[in-house]
Motif scaffolding. Structure first.
Motif, PDB file in Angstrom:
ATOM      1  N   PRO A  90     -39.006   5.731 -27.127  1.00  0.00           N
ATOM      2  CA  PRO A  90     -39.833   5.376 -25.999  1.00  0.00           C
ATOM      3  C   PRO A  90     -39.288   5.551 -24.481  1.00  0.00           C
ATOM      4  O   PRO A  90     -39.751   5.432 -23.345  1.00  0.00           O
ATOM      5  CB  PRO A  90     -39.848   3.788 -26.043  1.00  0.00           C
ATOM      6  N   ASP A  91     -37.957   6.020 -24.610  1.00  0.00           N
ATOM      7  CA  ASP A  91     -37.213   6.643 -23.359  1.00  0.00           C
ATOM      8  C   ASP A  91     -36.426   8.019 -23.614  1.00  0.00           C
ATOM      9  O   ASP A  91     -36.274   8.216 -24.627  1.00  0.00           O
ATOM     10  CB  ASP A  91     -36.172   5.413 -22.997  1.00  0.00           C
ATOM     11  N   GLU A  92     -36.434   8.497 -22.501  1.00  0.00           N
ATOM     12  CA  GLU A  92     -35.720  10.129 -22.619  1.00  0.00           C
ATOM     13  C   GLU A  92     -34.397   9.816 -22.973  1.00  0.00           C
ATOM     14  O   GLU A  92     -33.600   8.720 -22.768  1.00  0.00           O
ATOM     15  CB  GLU A  92     -35.631  10.769 -21.440  1.00  0.00           C
ATOM     16  N   GLY A  93     -33.806  10.518 -23.945  1.00  0.00           N
ATOM     17  CA  GLY A  93     -32.376  10.557 -24.274  1.00  0.00           C
ATOM     18  C   GLY A  93     -32.034   9.943 -25.493  1.00  0.00           C
ATOM     19  O   GLY A  93     -30.944   9.503 -25.986  1.00  0.00           O
ATOM     20  N   CYS A  94     -33.164   9.067 -25.940  1.00  0.00           N
ATOM     21  CA  CYS A  94     -32.925   8.436 -27.269  1.00  0.00           C
ATOM     22  C   CYS A  94     -32.476   9.360 -28.594  1.00  0.00           C
ATOM     23  O   CYS A  94     -33.174  10.456 -28.792  1.00  0.00           O
ATOM     24  CB  CYS A  94     -33.830   7.435 -27.835  1.00  0.00           C
ATOM     25  N   SER A  95     -31.473   9.182 -29.367  1.00  0.00           N
ATOM     26  CA  SER A  95     -31.297   9.650 -30.615  1.00  0.00           C
ATOM     27  C   SER A  95     -32.097   9.283 -31.606  1.00  0.00           C
ATOM     28  O   SER A  95     -32.247   7.843 -31.742  1.00  0.00           O
ATOM     29  CB  SER A  95     -29.604   9.483 -31.068  1.00  0.00           C
TER      30      SER A  95
END
Length: 312
Positions: A236-241
């Protein structure tokens, strides 16, 4: 040649530019050629034809300068054992699968449920399936071209509907292949048994009760899925693994949120209308190539793009 054989079933070839191309024109033509190849390979009659196979056989051999000659090729089973085949370097994956299946006693009518895959079995215990081998691909040539990846060639089942297991469990050879793959996937943490289920599996494995082992493991989370290498996503957010599992008509993402919590999200295939794969070149650290997978997804009536990044 394909048009002579298949007529209008072959899509129109992209028109050529006869003047000097700008970068944008070259990019456009590259995309058109990629789309042409994708459309051609949708027709199994075309991809199984001598013209198609002959063209790509010559292309692979010429590109990597590997002549037709006798060679040995190891095909690995999921338990780590291997079958050594005496082949020609120009043998296709379809031919090699037939020979390997014969070696393990798999009847011809069941071969279609299995396929050859390139995979990496790392020393740290991780299992990574690199890709399915195309029927017209030359596995010997591909392995030579991917030496730096340290890939192996193996047999795995080629379907994502666990109910199809029932068609294969009456045959000893196919039962063995399914059992070995299930044991491997439990060991590599692809399948998620509970603590109690794990104890039952260990007892069944100790008693070599393969049919009961498969009946139990079929009830567990992510059985019949393919697990991809960890990647980065913008949901749901940028940069999540995220850990990605494909199967049961869904893309299942176990996403690690910035709050250190884990969120499980299922993207159903029937709510997805388009997807794109883009090669982005070297990553910022300059060590790995990056691929972008984006798909358009209907979330509560609103279409949005979901993006996954993976390093190769």
């Amino acid at each position: 040649q394909l048009r002579q054989l298949f007529g209008s079933a072959v899509p129109a070839f992209p028109p050529k530019f006869y003047l000097a191309m700008t970068k944008s024109m070259a990019d456009e033509r590259r995309l058109q050629l990629e789309q042409y190849l994708q459309n051609v390979t949708l027709d199994s009659n075309i991809t199984s034809s001598d013209v198609f196979i002959g063209f790509f056989r010559k292309l692979q051999q010429d590109t990597f300068k590997i002549p037709t000659q006798r060679a040995f090729l190891d095909v690995y089973l999921a338990d780590g054992s291997n079958i050594r085949l005496d082949i020609l370097t120009s043998d296709t994956a379809e031919r090699i699968l037939e020979v390997a299946s014969s070696k393990v006693g798999l009847p011809r009518e069941l071969i279609k449920y299995f396929s050859l895959f390139f995979f990496q079995d790392d020393g740290d215990g991780a299992l990574s399936v690199v890709k399915k081998v195309a029927d017209f691909e030359l596995p010997y040539v591909s392995l030579q071209s991917m030496k730096e990846l340290h890939c192996k060639l193996g047999i795995r089942k080629w379907y994502m509907d666990p109910s199809l297991d029932l068609l294969l469990m009456d045959c000893r050879a196919s039962l063995n292949l399914l059992y070995m793959q299930a044991v491997q996937e439990v060991k590599k943490n692809w399948i998620k048994p509970t603590e109690g289920q794990m104890q039952e599996l260990e007892l069944l494995q100790k008693n070599v009760n393969k049919a009961k082992f498969l009946e139990l493991v079929q009830k567990m989370q992510f059985y019949g899925y393919v697990r991809l290498d960890p990647c980065i996503c913008d949901y749901p957010d940028e940069g999540c693994s995220a850990d990605i599992y494909l199967g049961n008509n869904e893309i299942n993402c176990c996403i690690k949120l910035p709050t250190k919590q884990t969120k499980e999200v299922s993207f159903k295939i029937n709510r997805l209308r388009s997807w794109q794969v883009t090669f982005l070149g070297a990553s910022k650290d300059g060590e790995d190539d990056t691929l972008e997978l984006r798909f358009e997804y209907n979330d509560s009536g609103t279409w949005q793009w979901i993006i996954l990044y993976t390093k190769q």
